[in-house]
Design a protein around this motif. Structure first.
Motif, PDB file in Angstrom:
ATOM      1  N   MET A   1       0.849  -1.194   0.000  1.00  0.00           N
ATOM      2  CA  MET A   1       0.000   0.000   0.000  1.00  0.00           C
ATOM      3  C   MET A   1       0.883   1.241   0.000  1.00  0.00           C
ATOM      4  O   MET A   1       1.955   1.252   0.595  1.00  0.00           O
ATOM      5  CB  MET A   1      -1.000  -0.011   1.165  1.00  0.00           C
ATOM      6  N   GLY A   2       0.421   2.281  -0.686  1.00  0.00           N
ATOM      7  CA  GLY A   2       1.167   3.531  -0.785  1.00  0.00           C
ATOM      8  C   GLY A   2       1.671   3.755  -2.198  1.00  0.00           C
ATOM      9  O   GLY A   2       2.218   2.847  -2.813  1.00  0.00           O
ATOM     10  N   MET A   3       1.432   4.977  -2.718  1.00  0.00           N
ATOM     11  CA  MET A   3       1.879   5.372  -4.046  1.00  0.00           C
ATOM     12  C   MET A   3       2.646   6.693  -3.902  1.00  0.00           C
ATOM     13  O   MET A   3       3.004   7.079  -2.790  1.00  0.00           O
ATOM     14  CB  MET A   3       0.687   5.513  -4.993  1.00  0.00           C
ATOM     15  N   SER A   4       2.922   7.362  -5.030  1.00  0.00           N
ATOM     16  CA  SER A   4       3.787   8.554  -4.961  1.00  0.00           C
ATOM     17  C   SER A   4       3.342   9.564  -3.907  1.00  0.00           C
ATOM     18  O   SER A   4       4.156  10.097  -3.158  1.00  0.00           O
ATOM     19  CB  SER A   4       3.833   9.247  -6.325  1.00  0.00           C
ATOM     20  N   ALA A   5       2.048   9.834  -3.869  1.00  0.00           N
ATOM     21  CA  ALA A   5       1.572  10.924  -3.020  1.00  0.00           C
ATOM     22  C   ALA A   5       1.471  10.537  -1.542  1.00  0.00           C
ATOM     23  O   ALA A   5       1.457  11.415  -0.675  1.00  0.00           O
ATOM     24  CB  ALA A   5       0.212  11.410  -3.521  1.00  0.00           C
ATOM     25  N   ASP A   6       1.388   9.242  -1.272  1.00  0.00           N
ATOM     26  CA  ASP A   6       1.058   8.868   0.111  1.00  0.00           C
ATOM     27  C   ASP A   6       1.917   7.730   0.660  1.00  0.00           C
ATOM     28  O   ASP A   6       1.562   7.126   1.667  1.00  0.00           O
ATOM     29  CB  ASP A   6      -0.439   8.503   0.200  1.00  0.00           C
ATOM     30  N   TYR A   7       3.049   7.440   0.025  1.00  0.00           N
ATOM     31  CA  TYR A   7       3.813   6.275   0.468  1.00  0.00           C
ATOM     32  C   TYR A   7       4.358   6.444   1.888  1.00  0.00           C
ATOM     33  O   TYR A   7       4.420   5.470   2.647  1.00  0.00           O
ATOM     34  CB  TYR A   7       4.926   5.891  -0.525  1.00  0.00           C
ATOM     35  N   ALA A   8       4.733   7.682   2.253  1.00  0.00           N
ATOM     36  CA  ALA A   8       5.289   7.878   3.597  1.00  0.00           C
ATOM     37  C   ALA A   8       4.227   7.586   4.658  1.00  0.00           C
ATOM     38  O   ALA A   8       4.502   6.901   5.667  1.00  0.00           O
ATOM     39  CB  ALA A   8       5.831   9.299   3.747  1.00  0.00           C
TER      40      ALA A   8
END
Ligand SMILES: *Cc1c(COP(=O)(O)O)cnc(C)c1O
Length: 218
Positions: free
Chosen positions: A188-195
């Motif tokens: 889970m997590g992509m460019s905008a929300d991986y952190a």
């Protein structure tokens, strides 16, 4: 910024146990090769034909992840080489993967896609459906695939509280089942929300535009 620079900056931000899937959909082979030369070996695609074409042109030590919604009749085209299928959301798809795995004498690793977004989406299993598949004797007896984790896509929103809630809900399921089913990957997590996703327990992030730049869809 070059692909290599973006990749390095991203890796500097990822804690050690987090696997980076470089999402290369729509990008040409030459661009993927920049990431390859910078050390990246795991690439994610969401269309089978595009993944097959890139697989054929690129070095064979790459691990190809199918991250998109998958139609059963497309499994055969990638069954000989795909390394992880993220979006598995039905028994019939598992049956087809098992069949194709047997044909190629392979063991295909899969993630179950769980519907975590509050927004309307067609794809993904409810927790109850996922639990039923995970612990079904039929799936347990499949000899050419294994469910090795869970995958989810959060709502397309900037609302951090909502994103956290959705990621937490998937992370809770992962924690609940991981011992009993020996699950390894929480995708889970992509460019905008991986952190944020990593903060919620993700150990596999699927990052595209932060590495390769914005996509042009034609
Ligand atoms: C395109 C895609 C990504 C990557 O999206 P970015 O915002 O470019 O990082 C991740 N997961 C899935 C399933 C995708 O289709």
């Amino acid at each position: 910024m070059s692909v290599a620079t973006n990749l390095q900056a991203l890796k500097n931000n990822l804690p050690e146990p987090v696997t980076l899937v470089a999402v290369s959909k729509t990008k040409p082979v030459a661009t993927l090769m920049e990431a390859y030369h910078a050390g990246q070996r795991i690439f994610g695609e969401n269309k089978v034909q595009e993944m097959v074409a890139k697989y054929e042109q690129m070095p064979k030590d790459i691990q190809w992840h199918m991250i998109g919604h998958l139609q059963r009749n497309k499994v055969k085209y990638m069954a000989s080489f795909v390394s992880l299928i993220h979006g598995v959301d039905s028994l019939r798809l598992l049956q087809e993967i098992e069949k194709q795995g047997a044909k190629h004498q392979r063991f295909i690793e899969c993630l179950l896609q769980i519907r975590i977004a509050k927004e309307e989406t067609k794809f993904g299993l409810t927790p109850a459906e996922a639990e039923q598949l995970l612990f079904s004797p039929e799936v347990g007896n499949m000899k050419h695939l294994r469910i090795v984790g869970l995958m989810g896509m959060a709502t397309f929103t900037d609302d951090q509280d909502q994103l956290r809630e959705e990621f937490d809900s998937l992370s809770d399921l992962f924690d609940k089942w991981k011992e009993a089913h020996n699950l390894l990957h929480l995708s889970m997590g992509m460019s905008a929300d991986y952190a944020l996703a990593i903060g919620c327990g993700s150990n596999m992030v699927r990052v595209g535009s932060a590495i390769f730049g914005a996509r042009n869809y034609s």
